[in-house]
Design an enzyme around this catalytic site. Structure first.
Site, PDB file in Angstrom:
ATOM      1  N   LYS A 130      25.782  68.404  42.239  1.00  0.00           N
ATOM      2  CA  LYS A 130      25.575  67.389  43.283  1.00  0.00           C
ATOM      3  C   LYS A 130      24.562  66.344  42.802  1.00  0.00           C
ATOM      4  O   LYS A 130      24.789  65.132  42.926  1.00  0.00           O
ATOM      5  CB  LYS A 130      25.094  68.073  44.584  1.00  0.00           C
ATOM      6  N   GLN A 165      20.995  73.984  50.398  1.00  0.00           N
ATOM      7  CA  GLN A 165      22.105  74.765  49.858  1.00  0.00           C
ATOM      8  C   GLN A 165      22.132  76.151  50.513  1.00  0.00           C
ATOM      9  O   GLN A 165      21.107  76.826  50.608  1.00  0.00           O
ATOM     10  CB  GLN A 165      21.975  74.877  48.327  1.00  0.00           C
ATOM     11  N   ASP A 217      25.465  67.215  55.255  1.00  0.00           N
ATOM     12  CA  ASP A 217      26.356  68.383  55.179  1.00  0.00           C
ATOM     13  C   ASP A 217      27.199  68.516  56.455  1.00  0.00           C
ATOM     14  O   ASP A 217      28.163  69.277  56.488  1.00  0.00           O
ATOM     15  CB  ASP A 217      25.524  69.660  55.015  1.00  0.00           C
TER      16      ASP A 217
HETATM   17  N1  GUN Z   1      27.266  76.573  50.246  1.00  0.00           N
HETATM   18  C1  GUN Z   1      28.602  76.580  50.026  1.00  0.00           C
HETATM   19  N2  GUN Z   1      29.148  75.382  50.330  1.00  0.00           N
HETATM   20  C2  GUN Z   1      28.124  74.602  50.745  1.00  0.00           C
HETATM   21  C3  GUN Z   1      28.051  73.250  51.196  1.00  0.00           C
HETATM   22  O1  GUN Z   1      29.051  72.519  51.286  1.00  0.00           O
HETATM   23  N3  GUN Z   1      26.821  72.813  51.540  1.00  0.00           N
HETATM   24  C4  GUN Z   1      25.717  73.600  51.455  1.00  0.00           C
HETATM   25  N4  GUN Z   1      24.544  73.079  51.843  1.00  0.00           N
HETATM   26  N5  GUN Z   1      25.750  74.851  51.057  1.00  0.00           N
HETATM   27  C5  GUN Z   1      26.943  75.348  50.701  1.00  0.00           C
END
Ligand code: GUN
Length: 290
Positions: free
Chosen positions: A52, A96, A119
């Site tokens: 990311k 995350q 998110d």
């Molecule tokens: N863990 C698995 N997928 C995601 C996501 O799209 N965002 C976040 N913050 N954590 C995750």
């Protein structure tokens, strides 16, 4: 059978964002800034967050990675989020998941300023999404919708079967596919670990979204001819032939399911890459206030 190419579509998304960033820079406007919080050292989470951040830099966004110890207290994580909420330079905040067990995920998600909730997990964002109001859409479901749109896949009136009901993928994609939009207007069935007759339900599906996290779960006997299959699985399985010691497997038995499909996403190279593209779109929108 046509592959739905996440690399191609996410690159198109990134190219359009690069142009928008160039315009922002030309007018002296602020550069989008994503702050990502990574707690602990879960291998998969490390990889996702690194990707990311790298993608932000690649297209000219600012990014900040905040690493916190696995043993961090809930209070300390909350303080970190509050600081980012207050920081006018930060447009998007991403924590995350999953988080260590001493931390209440719901409490953390609810603390993020909804204007910075790139998110789309905050209850305010989810509520707006359900009502069809403009808001941040969680990155993976948003990425799937961008993919369906790019390939002009007809969804109106189709029966979509979603396997999995997580807040991150299954639940939101079921809502998006049923909304009165294009893509959308599907009749949606949400299946989960307590579903009876899953095979029979899948055999009725025009579109299947497999998002349960079990490698190779969806097999050829569970799908009808010409189905559209979206594979959200990204499980690490041991693989001695790989330098890393693992390979990434989807929830679909690709080799045997693909020949029956009209369209299918590969793993890797499918939905995972779209997730990043969608997150970047959300971060851009958080910055320009759309
Ligand atoms: N863990 C698995 N997928 C995601 C996501 O799209 N965002 C976040 N913050 N954590 C995750």
């Amino acid at each position: 059978m046509q592959l739905l190419d996440g690399k191609l579509v996410s690159q198109a998304v990134k190219n359009s964002l690069k142009e928008k960033i160039a315009q922002l820079k030309a007018t002296g406007s602020k550069t989008p800034h994503l702050a990502a919080i990574l707690v602990g050292s879960n291998g998969a989470s490390e990889t996702y967050v690194a990707s990311k951040v790298k993608n932000c830099e690649e297209i000219g966004f600012k990014s900040t990675l905040i690493r916190l110890d696995e043993a961090v207290s809930e209070k300390e994580l909350m303080d970190t989020i509050e600081q980012l909420n207050k920081d006018a330079d930060v447009d998007g905040i991403l924590v995350q998941l999953p988080l260590p067990k001493q931390i209440n995920e719901d409490k953390i998600i609810s603390l993020i300023n909804p204007k910075k909730d790139v998110d789309g997990f905050h209850p305010m964002s989810v509520g707006k999404m359900v009502q069809g109001l403009p808001t941040f859409i969680p990155a993976t479901p948003y990425g799937i919708m961008l993919m369906l749109e790019h390939y002009k896949i007809e969804t109106k009136g189709k029966h979509a079967v979603v396997i999995g009901r997580s807040n991150i993928v299954g639940r939101p994609i079921s809502i998006l596919l049923s909304r009165n939009t294009n893509p959308g207007n599907c009749t949606v069935t949400v299946c989960h670990s307590h579903t009876h007759n899953l095979k029979e339900i899948c055999l009725q599906a025009d579109i299947i979204v497999a998002a349960l996290g079990r490698p190779g779960f969806l097999t050829a006997d569970m799908v009808k001819e010409n189905v559209v299959v979206i594979d959200v699985g990204i499980t690490r399985v041991p693989d001695a032939s790989k330098k890393s010691g693992f390979s990434i497997k989807g929830d679909v038995d690709f080799e045997n399911v693909a020949p029956k499909c009209s369209y299918i996403t590969p793993v890797p190279g499918g939905v995972g890459l779209m997730t990043i593209g969608a997150l970047l779109m959300n971060t851009y929108n958080a910055c320009v206030g759309e």
